[in-house]
Design a protein around this motif. Structure first.
Motif, PDB file in Angstrom:
ATOM      1  N   LEU A   1      40.550  30.789  31.412  1.00  0.00           N
ATOM      2  CA  LEU A   1      41.864  30.172  31.261  1.00  0.00           C
ATOM      3  C   LEU A   1      42.243  29.965  29.809  1.00  0.00           C
ATOM      4  O   LEU A   1      43.316  29.399  29.532  1.00  0.00           O
ATOM      5  CB  LEU A   1      41.894  28.825  31.991  1.00  0.00           C
ATOM      6  CG  LEU A   1      41.705  28.883  33.513  1.00  0.00           C
ATOM      7  CD1 LEU A   1      41.553  27.489  34.084  1.00  0.00           C
ATOM      8  CD2 LEU A   1      42.851  29.614  34.181  1.00  0.00           C
ATOM      9  N   ALA A   2      41.408  30.425  28.886  1.00  0.00           N
ATOM     10  CA  ALA A   2      41.678  30.216  27.468  1.00  0.00           C
ATOM     11  C   ALA A   2      42.781  31.142  26.977  1.00  0.00           C
ATOM     12  O   ALA A   2      43.101  32.162  27.603  1.00  0.00           O
ATOM     13  CB  ALA A   2      40.399  30.446  26.652  1.00  0.00           C
ATOM     14  N   ASN A   3      43.378  30.776  25.846  1.00  0.00           N
ATOM     15  CA  ASN A   3      44.422  31.607  25.239  1.00  0.00           C
ATOM     16  C   ASN A   3      43.826  32.931  24.775  1.00  0.00           C
ATOM     17  O   ASN A   3      42.657  33.011  24.385  1.00  0.00           O
ATOM     18  CB  ASN A   3      45.052  30.887  24.057  1.00  0.00           C
ATOM     19  CG  ASN A   3      45.610  29.542  24.456  1.00  0.00           C
ATOM     20  OD1 ASN A   3      45.904  29.305  25.626  1.00  0.00           O
ATOM     21  ND2 ASN A   3      45.753  28.643  23.490  1.00  0.00           N
ATOM     22  N   SER A   4      44.660  33.979  24.790  1.00  0.00           N
ATOM     23  CA  SER A   4      44.186  35.292  24.407  1.00  0.00           C
ATOM     24  C   SER A   4      45.306  36.051  23.712  1.00  0.00           C
ATOM     25  O   SER A   4      46.489  35.915  24.074  1.00  0.00           O
ATOM     26  CB  SER A   4      43.710  36.073  25.644  1.00  0.00           C
ATOM     27  OG  SER A   4      43.337  37.387  25.303  1.00  0.00           O
TER      28      SER A   4
ATOM     29  N   ALA B   1      44.277  36.076  29.310  1.00  0.00           N
ATOM     30  CA  ALA B   1      44.334  37.531  29.145  1.00  0.00           C
ATOM     31  C   ALA B   1      44.792  38.244  30.407  1.00  0.00           C
ATOM     32  O   ALA B   1      45.291  39.362  30.338  1.00  0.00           O
ATOM     33  CB  ALA B   1      42.958  38.055  28.729  1.00  0.00           C
ATOM     34  N   TRP B   2      44.635  37.637  31.573  1.00  0.00           N
ATOM     35  CA  TRP B   2      44.948  38.321  32.831  1.00  0.00           C
ATOM     36  C   TRP B   2      46.406  38.096  33.258  1.00  0.00           C
ATOM     37  O   TRP B   2      46.766  38.447  34.394  1.00  0.00           O
ATOM     38  CB  TRP B   2      44.013  37.832  33.937  1.00  0.00           C
ATOM     39  CG  TRP B   2      43.747  36.373  33.911  1.00  0.00           C
ATOM     40  CD1 TRP B   2      42.754  35.730  33.237  1.00  0.00           C
ATOM     41  CD2 TRP B   2      44.486  35.337  34.592  1.00  0.00           C
ATOM     42  NE1 TRP B   2      42.826  34.369  33.445  1.00  0.00           N
ATOM     43  CE2 TRP B   2      43.878  34.105  34.281  1.00  0.00           C
ATOM     44  CE3 TRP B   2      45.597  35.358  35.440  1.00  0.00           C
ATOM     45  CZ2 TRP B   2      44.337  32.904  34.773  1.00  0.00           C
ATOM     46  CZ3 TRP B   2      46.055  34.166  35.941  1.00  0.00           C
ATOM     47  CH2 TRP B   2      45.428  32.960  35.607  1.00  0.00           C
TER      48      TRP B   2
ATOM     49  N   ASP C   1      47.078  39.350  37.305  1.00  0.00           N
ATOM     50  CA  ASP C   1      46.120  39.289  38.415  1.00  0.00           C
ATOM     51  C   ASP C   1      46.104  37.870  38.972  1.00  0.00           C
ATOM     52  O   ASP C   1      45.356  37.006  38.496  1.00  0.00           O
ATOM     53  CB  ASP C   1      44.733  39.693  37.925  1.00  0.00           C
ATOM     54  CG  ASP C   1      43.748  39.869  39.077  1.00  0.00           C
ATOM     55  OD1 ASP C   1      44.165  39.673  40.231  1.00  0.00           O
ATOM     56  OD2 ASP C   1      42.581  40.187  38.822  1.00  0.00           O
ATOM     57  N   PRO C   2      46.922  37.571  39.986  1.00  0.00           N
ATOM     58  CA  PRO C   2      46.966  36.195  40.503  1.00  0.00           C
ATOM     59  C   PRO C   2      45.696  35.766  41.216  1.00  0.00           C
ATOM     60  O   PRO C   2      45.482  34.579  41.427  1.00  0.00           O
ATOM     61  CB  PRO C   2      48.163  36.222  41.462  1.00  0.00           C
ATOM     62  CG  PRO C   2      48.324  37.652  41.845  1.00  0.00           C
ATOM     63  CD  PRO C   2      47.870  38.463  40.668  1.00  0.00           C
TER      64      PRO C   2
END
Length: 1464
Positions: free
Chosen positions: A1266-1269, A1338-1339, A1277-1278
Motif C-alpha cells: 500500500l506504499a507510495n510508488s 504501484a498496482w 488490480d482491485p
C-alpha cells in the motif's frame, strides 16, 4: 591513404562532384563509390562522413524533381547509406552515444545550409505510388534517417514550408491507403516519419501570430487530401491509428483555431470553409460524409474550449451566457452539414443517413439545442421531416427505415416537442412497419415521456388511432396482409405490449381511468357496430339481405370492405385486452369502479355473443361469401371475453348454446387456426368454473384437436413462432399451439376435471408425439411439439399432478410391456440374435418411453414401478447393444437413454441386485456394446458409472463371503489385458481402461486388504502382476530409460492412458503391499522430457497423470530417494504453471491438495522445506517460478496432514519473513497476488496458527503493497485491495489478541487503504498526474481508479472493529471467553483514520466519486461512533485546517442523522 579503386581523397571528392554518373563509362556509380568509401576502413581522410552526407543531401535536393528510376529519392541505397552514417547501430541510443554527439557537431551546420524539407516533401510525393515491397524497404531507411535529421533541421523551417511537408504527407497517406486492402494498416516506419512532420507543423502553427494565411492555404490546397486521409480512421482510435489521429488533430487545429474562429461572423462557420466542404463533396463525397460528424464535434469542442476568448463576458451577462452562445453556433454548423447532405448526388443513400444520425448524436451529446432558438428548431424539424417521409412512404427499404427511426429517436431524446406535431402521422406509419431495434428504441422514448408527464391517456388514444380504419384507405394492400403486418409491427411486439401495460398500470392517474375506459369501450363497440353495418350492406348489395336493407344501402354512397372493418375491430380488441387488464382499479374510487364495471359489462354483453353467433352463422351459410372477417372478429371478441373472465369482472357469461356452437367449430376444417386457438383458450377458461359434465365435454373437444398430431406424418417438422396471427392456414400449426396451451397452462384443469378415460387419452397423445418428434431438433426459437414436451416435463409442478402422473405412468407401463416378455439370457449367451418381426415395432415404441422417464424425478416412481422399468430398460439395453433390433428409429441415442435410466435408478436405490444378470457385466465390457455415435463420450461415461456401481456392490458383497461375482468381474477384467494394445478399438480402449481404473479405485480407496477373501486377494495380485507387465512393456516402448532425445516423438498426449494405468498399477501394488523396488521408474524420465520440450503445449491430463505417477513412485521408493521425488513433484507443478491456463492450474491444485493430505509427516516436512528453500533462491528460479512456489505453499499448508501444524506454521512464517525482507518480490504482480493469497488463506482458515512474531511480517507486507510508488502497472488490480482488506478483516475477527498489540499498525494500514480510493481529477496535466500517482500504490493505474466495490469492502472492515468476537487459538475454549470488540482500544486511533479520509476528499488534484463516498459511509460512521465528542473537538482544533473542518462538520452532520439515540 589511397586504394586502387577510389584513388586519393581528393580524387574521391572530385568524383562525387563530377557531372556524369557514373563518372567513368561502364564504371561504378557515385552511390556505389560512396558506399565503398564508407565501408572501407583503410580509406580514411578527415571528415569523411561529413563529405559523403554533404554529397548525399545535395544530390537528393538537386534531383528531387526526377521521377522513376532516375530519382535518387526513390533509391534505397541513398537512404541506407545516409542512415548508416548519421544513425548509430542502435536507434534507441541515438541521444546517448558519443557518435551521435560527434555527428551533430558537423551535421547541424550542414543542415542549416542544405534544406531538408524539400527532400522530405519530394519523398512523400514520389513514394506513394510504389509497390508495397519497395515502399516498405524505402520507408525503413527514410524514417531512420528522419529520426536523427528532422529534430536538428526543423527549427529553421518556416510554417509555410512545414505546411507544404504536411500536405505532401497527406497525399502520401491517401495514395498508399487507397491501394491497400486494409486501409487502417499503417507501417511503423512511415508512422514515425509522419509523427515527426505533424508534430513540427502543429508546434509551428501554434506559435504563429497570423494564422489566417496558413488557414487559407490549407483550405485551398490540402483540405480534400486531409478529408480523404481521415476517412480511414477515427481520432478516438489512437492506439491503432496514431498517424491518422495526429493528422486529424493537426487539421482541426488549423481549421478551428482561436484566431480563425474569432474572425468569423457570429462564430458560426467561415465562408471559406463552407466553400471548401461543398467543393470537396463533389470530388469525394464518401470522405466528406465520413468527416462531417467529426468536424461538427471538433467545432463545438473548440468553441467550448475557447468560449471565454470568443464570447463576451461582461458583467451584464449571466454566468452561462458563453455556454449558451455555443449552442446557436453549433446548430448553424449542423445546418451547413444538412445543406451538404441535401446537395449530395444521392441524397437518399444509406451513407447519407448514417452521417445524419451521427450528426444528430453529436447535437444530443453536446447539448446544442435550445428551445428558444427558432432557427435551430426549424433545422432539426426539417431533418425530422425527412425521416417522417421515409417512415411514411419508403417502408420497403429496411436499411433506410432503421436509419430514419434512429433519427426520430435522437430528435425525441433531444426534445420531445420537436417531433410532437408529426406524431399523428408517425403512429399509423409505425403500425405498417416491421419491428426492429430502432423502432423499439423510438417507442421506448415515447413511453418514457408519457409516463413522466402522466399523459398515458394520450398514449392510449394514439395507439387506438394508429389502427384506425381511415389510415388504410389509401394503402394498396389487402386487409389480410394489413392484419398480419400490423400485428408484426413494433406497436404489437411483446416489448411494446408489456410497456403499454406497465404504463397504464403504474402511471394512469385515478381521474384518467374512467376516461380511458370510456374511450376504449366506445372504440370497441363502435368498431363492431361499423363492421356489422358494412357486412349487412355488402350482403344486401349481393342480394342476401332484405329488400329494405338493399334499398337503404343504394342511397348510401359510403361502402367499405367488411374485412377492413374486421381488421380494425380485431386490433382494437387486442389493445382493449392490454388496457383493461392493466387498469389499477384499487386506486379508483368506488363510484368510478362501478361505472367502469357497468360500461365494460354492457359492451361485452352487446358484442361478444353477437360476434360468436355471427361467426357460427357465417360458417354455416350456403353462399360462402367468405368467413375470414367474421372469424377474426369473433376471435378478437373472445380475447376480450377471456381476459375479462380471467380477471373476474365483469360477470359476463356465454350461454350454453354459444358454448356448444364453439365446441362444434373445433371439429370443422374451415376454421382459421387463430380462431381455433382462441376458442380452445376460451372453452378451457370456462371449463374451470363449469360443472364436471360441461368441463369433460370441453376436454373431449380439445383432445379431438390434439389427436390430429397422432396421425400427422411430419410432427418433427412443425413450427410455431408463438404469435397467433402467424399460424397461417395450416391446421397442424394450430394443433401445436393448442398442445402448448394445454400442457403449459391448463394441465392442472385436466388433472382435476377430466375423466379417467380422458386422462389415458391425453397420455397416449403425449407418448405418440414423443415417439414421432425428435428431442434434439433445433427450431430457431420456435415452438415444436418436442420443445413443448420438454418444457412440460421439466416443470416440477407437472409431476405433482397425481391423476395425470398415475395415468401417464400406467400408459407408459403399457407402452413398454413388450420388453417384459423378452428373455435376455438368450441374447447374452448368444443363443438368439434377433427378435420376432411382430415384436420389433412394439419394442421400438417401448424404447422411446425411457427418454420421458429421464425427465421424471425418481421420487415419484414407486418401488414396484421402478423395478419394472429397470428390468425393461435392462432388456432394451441388451437388445440394442447386441444388435437384435435393426430398426432405423432405434439408434445409439436410444441406448444412451436406456442406460442413463438404469444408472439413475441404480444410483437412487443404491442397489444393483437387478443388474446381477448372468453375463451383463461382461456385456458392458464388450466393445460392440459401444457403437460409434456422436455422443460416445456420454455413453462411455454412463457405461463406466454402471460398471463402477457393479464393482462397488461386488466388492462389498465379497466382504460378507459372497465373492463369486467379484471373482468373475476380476477375471473378466484380467482377460481384457490379454488383447494387444494395437488391436483394441477406441471405444473398447475407453471402456477397458476405465474399468481397470474403477476397479483399482474401488478396492484401494474403500477397503483394507485383510477384509477381502484370500481367493479374491490372489486374483487381485495376479491382476496386479499382469497389469504391471503390460503397462511397463508399453511404457518402455514409448519411453526407453536413458533416452532423453527426441522428446516430442516419444511423448504424445494420445498415450495418456498408459500413464494413468501405470499410476493405478503402482497404487494397487502399494495397497497389496507388493515389492515394487525392481519396477522401472518412468516419472523422472517423463518429467525430463517435459522440461526439455517446453515449447510444445501439453494438456492438463498430461501433468495430472505425471503427478500421479510421481506420487506413487514416491511412496514406493527407498528412503534415500524420497527427497528427490519430492523435488520431482514440485518441478511438475512448476512446469504446469508455466504452460497451462488458470483452469488447468486449478485442477492441478486440487490434485496436489489430495497428495498433500495423504503424505507421511516426514515427506510433508521435506516438501514444505523444499518449497521454502526454493523460494529463497531467486537466482535459481525466475520471478515467474516464485509465484507458483508461493501458491504451492498455500495449497500444501492449507491441506496439511494430521500432526503437522507446527511444521506448517514454521514454513509459512519463514516465507512471510522472506517476502517482507525482499521488496523486489512484491514488485512483481504475480508474486504479489500469490503472497496475498497465502496470507488471506492463512489468516482466514488457520487463524490459530498465526503467531505474534508473524504480525510484524504481515504489517510489513501490507505496508509495502500500500506504499507510495513512482512506477505503476498498466491496469489497476482491485484484487490486491480486496485481499488486503480480507487479511485485516480475518485478523480483526479471529485474532483480536494479536491486533491489540499492533493498533498503530492497523491504523496506518486503514489510512493507506482510504488513500488508495482516490482518483485523478479530470484533465490534469502530465506533471500534476505524476504528483498524484506518486502518492498511490504501484498496482493502481492512471486510467482506472478503485471502484465502489472496494470502498464497500473497506467499510465492512471498519465496521467489523465494532463487532464483538472471540479469539481463535489452540487450547482455549471459545465458550469460556467473553466476546469483545476493538471499539475502546481503537478509539485513540480513529481520529487519524478519519483524517486520512478528510485529506483525500480535500486534495485539490484528486477526487473521490459519490458512489465511493456512499459505500464508505458505514465505516466512517463507525469511526465517528468510536471517536466521541471530546476526541472530535480535539481533532478539529489540532489536526484539521479550514477546509478539513468543513468536511468534518458535514460528515458529523450525516452521522448525527443516522445515529441511534434510544428513542424507539
Amino acid at each position: 591513404m589511397v586504394t586502387s579503386t577510389l584513388g586519393s581523397a581528393q580524387d574521391f571528392v572530385h568524383t562525387l562532384k563530377a557531372h556524369l554518373d557514373p563518372p567513368l563509362a561502364n564504371g561504378s556509380s557515385k552511390i556505389e563509390l560512396a558506399r565503398e568509401a564508407w565501408e572501407t576502413t583503410s580509406f580514411y581522410f578527415p571528415n569523411k562522413d561529413e563529405v559523403i552526407v554533404d554529397w548525399l543531401l545535395t544530390r537528393l535536393l538537386k534531383d528531387k524533381a526526377k521521377a522513376g528510376d532516375a530519382s535518387p529519392i526513390l533509391d534505397s541505397r541513398y537512404w541506407q547509406l545516409l542512415s548508416d552514417i548519421v544513425c548509430p547501430p542502435d536507434e534507441t541510443n541515438v541521444k546517448r552515444t558519443n557518435t551521435s554527439r560527434t555527428a551533430k557537431r558537423w551535421l547541424l551546420p550542414l543542415l542549416n545550409r542544405i534544406p531538408v524539407a524539400p527532400i522530405v516533401t519530394a519523398y512523400f510525393s514520389l513514394s506513394g505510388p510504389l509497390d508495397e515491397h519497395a515502399r516498405v524497404t524505402l520507408d525503413k531507411f527514410f524514417s531512420r534517417c528522419l529520426v536523427t535529421i528532422w529534430p536538428l533541421a526543423t527549427p529553421k523551417f518556416s510554417p509555410d514550408v512545414l505546411l507544404e511537408c504536411f500536405g505532401a504527407l497527406l497525399v502520401h497517406l491517401t495514395t498508399r491507403r487507397a491501394g491497400e486492402d486494409d486501409p487502417t494498416n499503417a507501417t511503423a516506419h512511415v508512422g514515425k516519419a509522419a509523427l515527426l512532420v505533424i508534430s513540427s507543423y502543429r508546434t509551428a502553427y501554434g506559435n504563429l501570430a497570423n494564422k489566417k494565411k496558413l488557414y487559407t492555404t490549407f483550405l485551398q490546397h490540402h483540405f480534400l487530401h486531409w478529408l480523404q486521409c481521415i476517412q480511414y480512421g477515427v481520432p478516438h482510435d489512437a492506439a491503432r491509428l496514431t498517424p491518422i489521429s495526429d493528422v486529424y488533430l493537426a487539421g482541426i487545429e488549423t481549421l478551428f483555431s482561436v484566431d480563425v474562429l474569432r474572425n468569423v461572423e457570429d462564430h458560426k462557420c467561415d465562408a471559406a470553409l463552407k466553400d471548401a466542404i461543398s467543393q470537396s463533396s463533389h470530388l469525394s463525397s464518401k470522405a466528406v460524409l465520413h468527416a462531417l460528424p467529426l468536424l461538427l464535434t471538433s467545432f463545438v469542442q473548440s468553441l467550448k474550449k475557447n468560449r471565454n476568448a470568443l464570447f463576451s463576458q461582461g458583467s451584464s451577462n449571466a454566468a452561462g451566457h458563453a455556454s449558451m452562445q455555443v449552442q446557436p453556433a453549433g446548430l448553424a454548423f449542423y445546418a451547413l452539414c444538412e445543406n451538404i447532405l441535401d446537395a449530395a448526388p444521392t441524397p437518399d443513400s444509406t451513407q447519407i443517413w448514417d452521417t445524419r444520425v451521427a450528426l444528430l448524436e453529436t447535437v444530443d451529446s453536446e447539448s446544442l439545442y435550445n428551445p428558444s432558438d427558432a432557427n435551430g428548431t426549424e433545422v432539426l424539424r426539417n431533418s425530422g421531416a425527412m425521416a417522417v417521409r421515409v417512415v411514411t412512404y419508403i417502408q420497403e427499404d429496411v436499411a433506410f427505415l432503421d436509419k430514419a427511426e434512429d433519427v426520430l429517436a435522437i430528435l425525441t431524446r433531444i426534445d420531445y416537442d420537436l417531433m410532437a406535431p408529426e406524431l399523428p402521422v408517425l403512429w399509423p406509419a409505425l403500425a405498417r412497419t416491421s419491428s426492429n431495434s430502432s423502432s423499439s428504441a423510438y417507442l421506448r422514448l415515447l413511453f418514457e415521456f408519457r409516463t413522466k408527464t402522466r399523459t398515458v391517456n394520450t398514449l392510449v388514444d394514439s395507439w387506438l388511432d394508429a389502427v384506425s380504419l381511415r389510415h388504410w384507405q389509401t394503402c394498396e394492400v389487402q386487409p389480410r396482409e394489413a392484419y398480419a403486418r400490423v400485428l408484426g409491427s413494433p406497436l404489437f411486439s411483446f416489448e411494446s405490449i408489456d410497456r403499454l401495460g406497465q404504463a397504464v398500470h403504474g402511471f394512469l392517474t385515478p381521474s384518467q381511468i374512467v376516461d380511458v375506459t370510456r374511450i376504449i369501450v366506445e372504440k370497441f363497440t363502435g368498431a363492431f357496430q361499423r363492421f356489422r353495418e358494412q357486412d349487412k350492406r355488402v350482403a344486401a348489395d349481393d342480394g342476401d339481405g332484405s329488400r329494405k336493407k338493399r334499398k337503404k344501402s343504394t342511397s348510401d354512397n359510403v361502402r367499405i370492405d367488411p374485412e377492413w372493418c374486421a381488421v380494425e375491430f380485431a386490433l382494437v380488441c387486442r389493445i382493449v385486452v392490454v388496457v383493461l387488464s392493466s387498469l389499477a382499479m384499487r386506486t379508483a374510487l368506488e363510484d368510478s369502479r362501478q361505472e367502469i364495471h357497468g360500461m365494460i359489462g354492457a359492451a361485452c354483453t352487446s358484442v361478444i355473443p353477437r360476434a360468436s353467433k355471427g361467426a357460427q352463422k357465417a360458417l354455416e351459410a350456403d353462399n360462402r361469401r367468405g368467413t375470414w372477417a367474421w372469424q377474426i372478429v369473433a376471435a378478437g371478441a373472445l380475447l376480450v371475453y377471456h381476459d375479462r373472465k380471467s380477471h373476474g369482472w365483469p360477470s359476463v357469461q356465454l350461454d350454453e348454446e354459444v358454448v356448444s356452437q364453439l365446441r362444434g367449430l373445433l371439429d370443422r376444417d374451415d376454421v382459421l387456426p387463430e380462431f381455433r386457438l382462441t376458442i380452445v383458450r376460451t372453452l378451457l377458461n370456462d371449463a374451470a368454473i363449469s360443472d364436471d359434465h360441461a368441463a369433460q365435454d370441453i376436454i373431449d373437444a380439445v383432445l379431438r384437436c390434439l389427436e390430429g398430431l397422432q396421425n400427422h406424418d411430419g410432427v418433427a417438422e412443425l413450427r410455431w413462432s408463438g404469435k397467433s396471427h402467424e399460424l397461417g392456414n395450416d391446421a397442424s400449426q394450430a394443433v401445436v399451439a393448442i398442445l402448448h396451451l394445454t400442457l403449459i397452462r391448463w394441465l392442472p384443469l385436466f388433472d382435476s376435471r377430466a375423466s379417467a378415460e380422458q386422462m389415458i387419452k391425453l397420455a397416449k397423445v403425449i407418448l405418440t408425439i414423443s415417439r414421432t418428434s425428435s428431442s434434439s431438433s433445433t427450431s430457431n426459437q420456435q415452438l415444436t411439439p418436442s420443445t413443448v414436451l420438454a418444457v412440460t416435463f421439466h416443470n416440477a409442478d407437472v409431476w405433482e399432478l397425481r391423476r395425470f402422473r398415475d395415468a401417464f405412468l400406467s400408459q407408459l407401463q403399457d407402452c413398454t410391456v413388450a420388453l417384459a416378455s423378452i428373455n435376455v439370457h438368450d441374447f447374452l449367451s448368444g443363443k438368439r440374435r434377433s427378435v420376432p418381426r411382430k415384436l420389433r415395432a412394439d419394442i421400438s415404441a417401448s424404447i422411446a418411453g425411457f427418454e420421458i422417464l429421464l425427465y421424471m424425478p425418481e421420487e415419484y416412481l414407486s418401488r414396484a414401478l421402478r423395478s419394472d422399468f429397470l428390468h425393461r430398460a435392462l432388456v432394451a439395453d441388451i437388445l440394442i447393444g447386441a444388435g437384435a433390433i435393426t430398426d432405423s428409429s432405434v439408434d445409439a441415442r436410444a441406448l444412451l437413454k436406456a442406460r442413463e435410466f438404469i444408472r439413475r435408478a441404480v444410483s437412487h436405490t443404491g442397489s444393483v441386485d437387478q443388474l446381477a444378470v448372468d453375463g451383463y457385466f461382461g456385456y458392458l465390457l464388450k466393445s460392440d456394446a459401444l457403437p460409434p455415435v456422436d455422443e460416445q463420450h456420454d455413453l462411455v461415461s454412463v457405461t463406466l458409472d454402471l460398471i463402477g456401481a457393479c464393482l462397488v456392490a461386488f466388492v462389498r458383497n465379497s466382504r460378507n463371503g459372497e465373492d463369486t461375482l467379484a471373482l468373475a468381474a476380476v477375471q473378466n477384467i484380467s482377460g481384457i489385458l490379454d488383447v494387444p494394445v494395437e488391436q483394441r478399438t477406441r471405444p473398447s480402449s475407453l471402456i477397458t481402461n476405465g474399468t481397470l481404473l474403477r476397479l483399482i479405485s474401488v478396492v484401494a480407496s474403500n477397503h483394507e486388504l485383510s477384509q477381502l477373501s484370500q481367493q479374491l486377494q490372489k486374483s487381485l495380485r495376479e491382476l496386479y502382476e499382469r497389469l504391471v507387465a503390460v503397462c511397463s512393456t508399453e511404457l518402455l516402448r514409448m519411453f526407453p530409460r536413458g533416452e532423453q532425445s527426441e522428446p516430442h516423438a516419444n511423448f504424445r498426449n494420445s498415450r495418456l492412458d498408459a500413464l494413468r494405468m501405470w499410476s493405478h498399477a503402482l497404487w494397487l501394488g502399494r495397497w497389496l503391499t507388493a515389492d515394487m523396488s525392481s519396477l522401472p521408474r518412468f516419472g523422472s524420465i517423463l518429467l525430463g522430457q517435459l522440461v526439455a520440450d517446453r515449447q510444445q503445449s501439453r494438456s492438463t491430463a498430461t501433468y495430472l497423470s505425471l503427478l500421479d505417477v510421481l506420487k506413487e513412485e514416491l511412496y514406493s521408493s527407498a528412503t534415500e530417494n524420497r527427497h528427490a521425488y519430492i523435488g520431482y513433484l514440485v518441478a511438475d507443478y512448476l512446469v504446469c504453471s508455466r504452460c497451462c491456463d488458470s483452469a488447468s492450474v486449478q485442477d492441478l491444485d486440487a490434485s496436489f491438495s489430495g497428495i498433500s493430505k495423504s503424505m507421511p509427516i516426514e515427506d510433508y516436512s521435506a516438501l514444505v522445506g523444499y518449497i521454502v528453500e526454493a523460494s529463497a533462491k531467486p537466482t535459481s528460479f525466475s520471478a515467474s517460478d516464485i509465484a507458483p512456489m508461493v501458491r504451492l505453499l498455500k495449497i500444501v499448508g492449507l491441506n496439511a496432514p494430521e500432526g503437522t501444524s507446527k511444521i506448517t506454521q514454521q514454513a509459512i512464517s519463514k516465507t512471510l519473513l522472506l517476502c517482507a525482507d525482499r521488496p523486489n518480490y512484491l514488485s512483481v504482480p504475480e508474486i504479489r497476488r500469490e503472497v496475498l493469497g497465502l496470507l488471506s488463506g492463512y489468516c482466514s482458515e488457520r487463524p490459530a496458527s498465526v503467531r505474534s512474531s508473524d504480525m510484524s511480517n504481515v504489517w510489513s507486507i501490507l505496508g509495502q503493497l500500500l506504499a507510495n510508488s513512482s512506477e505503476h502497472d498498466q491496469t489497476t488490480d482491485p484484487t490486491i485491495f480486496q485481499e488486503a482488506v480480507s487479511i485485516v478483516s480475518a485478523l480483526v475477527r479471529l485474532r483480536r489478541d494479536l491486533i491489540l498489540n499492533t493498533l498503530p499498525h492497523l491504523g496506518m494500514i486503514l489510512r493507506r487503504l482510504i488513500s488508495a480510493l482516490r482518483g485523478l481529477r479530470p484533465q490534469l496535466g502530465a506533471k500534476q498526474t505524476r504528483l498524484v500517482m506518486n502518492t498511490l500504490p504501484a498496482w493502481i493505474s492512471t486510467e482506472k481508479p478503485l471502484s465502489a466495490e472496494e470502498a464497500k469492502a473497506l467499510a465492512r472492515l471498519i465496521t467489523t472493529l465494532t463487532t464483538k468476537t472471540t479469539v481463535r487459538t489452540h487450547g482455549q475454549n471459545a465458550e469460556s471467553q467473553k466476546p469483545e470488540s476493538l471499539v475502546r482500544p481503537f478509539s485513540k486511533h480513529a481520529a487519524y483514520v478519519l483524517t486520512a479520509y478528510i485529506e483525500a476528499v480535500n486534495d485539490p488534484l484528486c477526487v473521490i466519486s459519490t458512489q465511493v463516498r456512499k459505500e464508505l459511509q458505514p465505516g466512517l460512521f463507525a469511526l465517528c461512533d468510536m471517536l466521541g465528542d471530546y476526541n472530535r473537538d480535539a481533532m478539529m482544533v489540532s489536526a484539521l485546517d479550514a477546509s478539513g473542518k468543513v468536511t468534518m462538520k458535514a460528515l458529523w452532520k450525516e452521522y448525527e442523522k443516522q445515529r441511534y439515540v434510544g428513542r424507539g
